[in-house]
Design an enzyme around this catalytic site. Structure first.
Site, PDB file in Angstrom:
ATOM      1  N   LYS A  88     -11.694  -4.419  -4.482  1.00  0.00           N
ATOM      2  CA  LYS A  88     -12.636  -3.297  -4.580  1.00  0.00           C
ATOM      3  C   LYS A  88     -11.908  -1.993  -4.863  1.00  0.00           C
ATOM      4  CE  LYS A  88     -13.092  -4.091   0.373  1.00  0.00           C
ATOM      5  NZ  LYS A  88     -13.845  -4.951   1.235  1.00  0.00           N
TER       6      LYS A  88
ATOM      7  N   LYS B 252       0.813  -1.222   0.000  1.00  0.00           N
ATOM      8  CA  LYS B 252       0.000   0.000   0.000  1.00  0.00           C
ATOM      9  C   LYS B 252       0.842   1.265   0.000  1.00  0.00           C
ATOM     10  CE  LYS B 252      -4.461  -1.573   1.560  1.00  0.00           C
ATOM     11  NZ  LYS B 252      -5.461  -1.650   2.601  1.00  0.00           N
TER      12      LYS B 252
ATOM     13  N   LYS C  72      -4.794  -9.609  -7.581  1.00  0.00           N
ATOM     14  CA  LYS C  72      -5.985 -10.000  -6.809  1.00  0.00           C
ATOM     15  C   LYS C  72      -7.203  -9.170  -7.239  1.00  0.00           C
ATOM     16  CE  LYS C  72      -6.588  -8.402  -2.627  1.00  0.00           C
ATOM     17  NZ  LYS C  72      -6.488  -8.020  -1.227  1.00  0.00           N
TER      18      LYS C  72
HETATM   19  P1  TYM Z   1     -11.014  -7.226   3.228  1.00  0.00           P
HETATM   20  O1  TYM Z   1     -12.119  -6.305   3.581  1.00  0.00           O
HETATM   21  O2  TYM Z   1      -9.972  -6.770   2.279  1.00  0.00           O
HETATM   22  O3  TYM Z   1     -11.616  -8.570   2.659  1.00  0.00           O
HETATM   23  C1  TYM Z   1     -12.609  -9.282   3.388  1.00  0.00           C
HETATM   24  C2  TYM Z   1     -12.418 -10.777   3.199  1.00  0.00           C
HETATM   25  O4  TYM Z   1     -12.474 -11.089   1.807  1.00  0.00           O
HETATM   26  C3  TYM Z   1     -11.302 -11.812   1.431  1.00  0.00           C
HETATM   27  N1  TYM Z   1     -10.935 -11.415   0.062  1.00  0.00           N
HETATM   28  C4  TYM Z   1     -10.707 -12.292  -0.913  1.00  0.00           C
HETATM   29  N2  TYM Z   1     -10.742 -13.637  -0.945  1.00  0.00           N
HETATM   30  C5  TYM Z   1     -10.441 -14.234  -2.122  1.00  0.00           C
HETATM   31  N3  TYM Z   1     -10.124 -13.540  -3.246  1.00  0.00           N
HETATM   32  C6  TYM Z   1     -10.081 -12.194  -3.256  1.00  0.00           C
HETATM   33  N4  TYM Z   1      -9.783 -11.526  -4.368  1.00  0.00           N
HETATM   34  C7  TYM Z   1     -10.374 -11.509  -2.052  1.00  0.00           C
HETATM   35  N5  TYM Z   1     -10.436 -10.190  -1.711  1.00  0.00           N
HETATM   36  C8  TYM Z   1     -10.775 -10.164  -0.410  1.00  0.00           C
HETATM   37  C9  TYM Z   1     -10.245 -11.386   2.426  1.00  0.00           C
HETATM   38  O5  TYM Z   1      -9.203 -12.331   2.516  1.00  0.00           O
HETATM   39  C10 TYM Z   1     -11.055 -11.280   3.701  1.00  0.00           C
HETATM   40  O6  TYM Z   1     -11.207 -12.544   4.298  1.00  0.00           O
HETATM   41  N6  TYM Z   1      -8.040  -7.024   7.248  1.00  0.00           N
HETATM   42  C11 TYM Z   1      -9.274  -7.613   6.704  1.00  0.00           C
HETATM   43  C12 TYM Z   1     -10.494  -7.296   7.498  1.00  0.00           C
HETATM   44  C13 TYM Z   1     -10.424  -7.663   8.951  1.00  0.00           C
HETATM   45  C14 TYM Z   1     -10.467  -8.956   9.495  1.00  0.00           C
HETATM   46  C15 TYM Z   1     -10.408  -8.777  10.907  1.00  0.00           C
HETATM   47  C16 TYM Z   1     -10.575 -10.233   8.937  1.00  0.00           C
HETATM   48  C17 TYM Z   1     -10.313  -6.775   9.972  1.00  0.00           C
HETATM   49  N7  TYM Z   1     -10.310  -7.436  11.146  1.00  0.00           N
HETATM   50  C18 TYM Z   1     -10.429  -9.865  11.764  1.00  0.00           C
HETATM   51  C19 TYM Z   1     -10.583 -11.307   9.821  1.00  0.00           C
HETATM   52  C20 TYM Z   1     -10.516 -11.129  11.208  1.00  0.00           C
HETATM   53  C21 TYM Z   1      -9.466  -7.056   5.299  1.00  0.00           C
HETATM   54  O7  TYM Z   1      -8.997  -6.006   4.945  1.00  0.00           O
HETATM   55  O8  TYM Z   1     -10.321  -7.802   4.549  1.00  0.00           O
END
Ligand code: TYM
Length: 351
Positions: free
Chosen positions: A211, A124, A208
């Site tokens: 969004k 990032k 990947k």
């Molecule tokens: P975030 O919001 O980026 O994504 C949410 C979940 O979606 C999964 N994901 C994907 N899986 C497969 N292919 C993709 N292209 C893809 N894009 C996103 C992510 O792996 C995630 O499981 N840091 C985390 C949010 C978070 C969190 C937590 C997760 C905050 N606290 C505690 C688990 C436990 C995040 O930014 O996810």
């Protein structure tokens, strides 16, 4: 500092926690890598806690009104995908202040070096002025560890991209337990399983699906209608070769592999079974089948999301009720943390 102690996992009851950032509309990656699997976990009868992590979202700038809207839309997506707010706890992070409180304590447990090694932080800030990134973006994984450990969660279903953050959560739990000579925090298990743990961009099979990708053509959004889904899949980058008979034949064909994985996850098949079924087929044959499947699976979710979004007050009510239930689990754990760390909390007595 106290003597290191072992943390026996058996002492913790199985509990699942996971979160999604409401920093934009949800994508097919979020659905297959996370949401769909959250629903499966709920059906397995384990206690499940799911959170829209609005405080993580503001580590990069969010327009307040858009953030509110996206948080409601995220909640609508959870429910439309099959999360039952009566069985799972569904809420937004900022309503349960235990997350922020525990994150501060973890900021004091985690080391600068650990945070600097996080690939998401490096990605990032790559090519940008890291000095101008928010301090919250740097400390982000400590808040994530707090999300999980405030509930003594033992399992965390996520996509592949979150693996390193979960390793850091384990490191924080181990260091806290060792520093204070307690067996207080569980060592969480990442749950990264299924055919779509890393859904890739439809325009570039090495990136990947995200969004935050500037190209809307690179992703399928959960708000896309059938025409948009069809057009994006039809235009998805592929190669001129037909589908092979085995997965070995998809090596070095990242775009083809991605579409096969998406098909497999949507159809609840293994990628092997998908190539066996379509062996020798051209993408001209495979893509329309994928469109049909994606529309059949996603359209009912989009329709239900749109219906739920008509009543934002009801979504807010659900998030508030979920936050009350989350708070009831997290607060006694936080009280113990203050006690362990030597802070006087004589105003509140829950112990
Ligand atoms: P975030 O919001 O980026 O994504 C949410 C979940 O979606 C999964 N994901 C994907 N899986 C497969 N292919 C993709 N292209 C893809 N894009 C996103 C992510 O792996 C995630 O499981 N840091 C985390 C949010 C978070 C969190 C937590 C997760 C905050 N606290 C505690 C688990 C436990 C995040 O930014 O996810």
């Amino acid at each position: 500092m106290a003597e290191p102690v072992q943390t026996p996992q058996a002492a913790f009851k199985p509990r699942i926690f996971s979160g999604i950032q409401p920093s934009g509309g949800l994508t097919l990656g979020n659905y297959l890598g996370a949401l769909k699997r959250f629903v499966e976990k709920q059906e397995e009868g384990i206690e499940t806690i799911y959170c829209l992590v609005d405080m993580h979202a503001i580590t990069v700038w969010q327009e307040p009104e858009k953030l509110r809207q996206q948080t409601r839309e995220g909640a609508a997506a959870f429910i439309a995908a099959g999360i039952d707010p009566a069985r799972s706890i569904l809420f937004n992070q900022s309503q349960v202040t235990a997350h922020a409180e525990l994150a501060w304590i973890f900021n004091c447990v985690a080391r600068m070096g650990w945070m600097s090694r996080m690939t998401q932080w490096k990605d990032k800030t790559a090519g940008k002025n890291a000095e101008a990134a928010s301090l919250g973006l740097f400390a982000y994984p400590a808040l994530m560890a707090a999300d999980i450990l405030a509930y003594h969660a033992t399992m965390v279903p996520v996509g592949e991209d979150q693996k390193q953050h979960l390793e850091l959560t384990r490191d924080i739990a181990i260091k806290f337990n060792n520093d204070y000579g307690v067996t207080f925090f569980p060592i969480v298990e990442p749950v990264i399983e299924g055919a779509a743990t890393r859904v890739m961009s439809l325009r570039d099979g090495t990136k990947k699906m995200s969004k935050s990708d500037p190209s809307d053509q690179s992703r399928i959004n959960l708000t896309d209608d059938a025409d948009a889904i069809a057009s994006k899949i039809r235009k998805a980058k592929t190669d001129p070769e037909p589908l092979p008979e085995t997965l070995d034949g998809l090596k070095d064909r990242p775009e083809a592999r991605n579409l096969v994985n998406i098909y497999a996850a949507l159809a609840e098949m293994t990628p092997q079974a998908v190539v066996a079924e379509f062996a020798g087929a051209q993408f001209g044959t495979f893509k329309p089948k994928l469109v049909e499947l994606a529309v059949a699976r996603l359209s009912p979710i989009t329709t239900e999301m749109n219906r739920l979004m008509q009543d934002p007050a009801e979504i807010d009510r659900i998030l508030g009720a979920g936050a009350d239930r989350a708070e009831a689990i997290a607060r006694p754990i936080l009280d113990r943390v203050y006690d362990i760390t030597g802070m006087i909390h004589s105003r509140r007595r829950t112990m």
